[in-house]
Design an enzyme around this catalytic site. Structure first.
Site, short mmCIF file in Angstrom:
data_model
loop_
_atom_site.label_atom_id
_atom_site.label_comp_id
_atom_site.label_asym_id
_atom_site.label_seq_id
_atom_site.Cartn_x
_atom_site.Cartn_y
_atom_site.Cartn_z
N ASP A 37 0.80 -1.26 0.03
CA ASP A 37 0.17 -0.07 0.01
C ASP A 37 1.04 1.31 0.02
OD1 ASP A 37 -3.22 0.14 0.85
OD2 ASP A 37 -2.21 2.23 0.73
N ASP A 75 4.41 2.52 -4.13
CA ASP A 75 3.39 3.23 -5.05
C ASP A 75 3.39 2.82 -6.37
OD1 ASP A 75 2.35 5.31 -6.37
OD2 ASP A 75 3.35 6.99 -5.67
N VAL A 76 2.16 2.22 -6.31
CA VAL A 76 1.72 1.67 -7.78
C VAL A 76 2.14 2.42 -9.07
CG1 VAL A 76 0.08 -0.25 -6.86
CG2 VAL A 76 -0.72 2.11 -7.82
N ASN A 103 -5.38 -4.22 -6.72
CA ASN A 103 -6.62 -3.58 -6.11
C ASN A 103 -6.56 -2.06 -5.88
OD1 ASN A 103 -8.99 -3.83 -3.96
ND2 ASN A 103 -7.41 -2.95 -2.71
N SER A 151 -14.77 -1.57 -11.74
CA SER A 151 -15.73 -1.05 -11.00
C SER A 151 -16.98 -0.99 -12.07
CB SER A 151 -15.61 0.53 -10.94
OG SER A 151 -16.67 1.29 -10.66
N TYR A 168 -11.83 8.60 -13.47
CA TYR A 168 -12.19 7.42 -12.92
C TYR A 168 -12.82 6.39 -13.78
CZ TYR A 168 -13.82 4.42 -9.16
OH TYR A 168 -14.11 3.13 -8.26
N LYS A 172 -11.14 3.04 -15.08
CA LYS A 172 -11.83 1.66 -14.95
C LYS A 172 -12.42 1.11 -16.30
CE LYS A 172 -11.53 1.95 -10.43
NZ LYS A 172 -10.92 0.67 -9.92
N VAL A 201 -19.14 -0.09 -2.64
CA VAL A 201 -18.84 -1.05 -1.54
C VAL A 201 -18.41 -0.12 -0.10
CG1 VAL A 201 -16.94 -2.80 -0.53
CG2 VAL A 201 -17.56 -2.60 -3.13
N THR A 203 -16.38 0.81 2.13
CA THR A 203 -15.21 1.23 2.64
C THR A 203 -14.92 2.62 2.81
OG1 THR A 203 -14.18 1.59 0.37
CG2 THR A 203 -14.47 -0.85 1.12
#
Length: 272
Positions: A37, A75-76, A103, A151, A168, A172, A201, A203
């Site tokens: 993460d 960091d992705v 994810n 998503s 976004y 996706k 979701v 979260t």
């Protein structure tokens, strides 16, 4: 132990939310976990992102299942740091990699300055995750399964006019293209690739002041227009619902499932 015993899973965005749920579901089935993460804030994201303390909680919960875990901050967006984190995990847990769950993601939906960040994290970050993981998976020769978190916004054209929201949805949708391409490229190595498409979701990405305000604005805009709700009478799903779907895709129960964009959305996309 469960039917994933002896396997290793690499999960990004694992400090909380869906990533933590994935780690716990797979660990409870016997898999060892490499958890990654960012554990830092991105300026364009208006809600708090996960912290090192959150990642420590994931570590403790996985260890309670009896599975092993190696956790690293990475960091992705930075392929080199992601590769280093993965290598640290396989060095510690043994030379194999069976499962990848890409994810990590952000949802700065109401932000006007977030286009590049959301593309970099949600699309390029997924590309980096698969790119650094597929080579060791092929090298180890055990086949495996890769799951990309998309998503419902990757299946239908939803969202507001702000750059963060448009980015976004674009990212996706892009994940579906990555998934289908990698499913073909990696099939010869017995590596399956699928994408998951959750509705909202419960979260911290959703349950925060900024995202709730954005969702309320969407609901007001749609009054008298299309119904933006789920088909089933639930407002949000639980992270464990998405983790159960991922578990199916990575387990032997889904051993011939590849190239599939799987909605886990309480019927949301079916209503569109």
């Amino acid at each position: 132990m469960g039917d994933l015993s002896g396997k290793t899973a690499f999960i990004t965005g694992a400090a909380r939310g869906q990533g933590r749920a994935h780690a716990l579901r797979l660990a409870s089935a016997g898999a060892d976990i490499i958890a990654v993460d960012l554990c830092a804030q991105i300026d364009s994201v208006p809600y708090p992102l996960a912290t090192a303390d959150d990642l420590s909680v994931t570590v403790a919960l996985v260890e309670e299942t009896g599975s092993r875990i190696v956790a690293r901050t990475a960091d992705v967006r930075d392929r080199a740091s992601l590769k280093e984190a993965l290598r640290a995990g396989t060095d510690a847990l043994g030379d194999r990699l069976d499962i990848v769950i890409a994810n990590a993601g952000i949802a700065p939906m109401a932000a006007e300055n977030a286009w590049q960040d959301v593309i970099d994290v949600n699309l390029t970050g997924v590309y980096h995750t698969v790119d650094v993981a597929m080579r060791p998976m092929v090298k180890y020769g055990n086949g495996g399964s890769i799951v990309l978190t998309s998503s419902v916004a990757g299946l239908v054209g939803i969202g507001g006019p702000m750059a963060g929201s448009i980015g976004y949805t674009a990212a996706k949708h892009g994940i579906v293209g990555l998934m289908r391409n990698y499913a073909n490229l990696l099939a010869q190595h017995n590596i399956r690739v699928n994408s998951l498409h959750p509705a909202g979701v419960n979260t911290p990405m959703i349950d925060n002041e900024f995202t709730r305000s954005w969702l309320d604005g969407l609901a007001q805009q749609s009054q008298g227009g299309p119904d933006m709700g789920n088909a089933l009478p639930v407002q949000t799903l639980d992270p464990e619902d998405i983790a159960n779907a991922a578990y199916y895709l990575v387990s032997d129960a889904g051993r011939y499932v590849t190239g599939v964009a799987l909605p886990v959305d309480a019927g949301y996309t079916n209503k569109r």
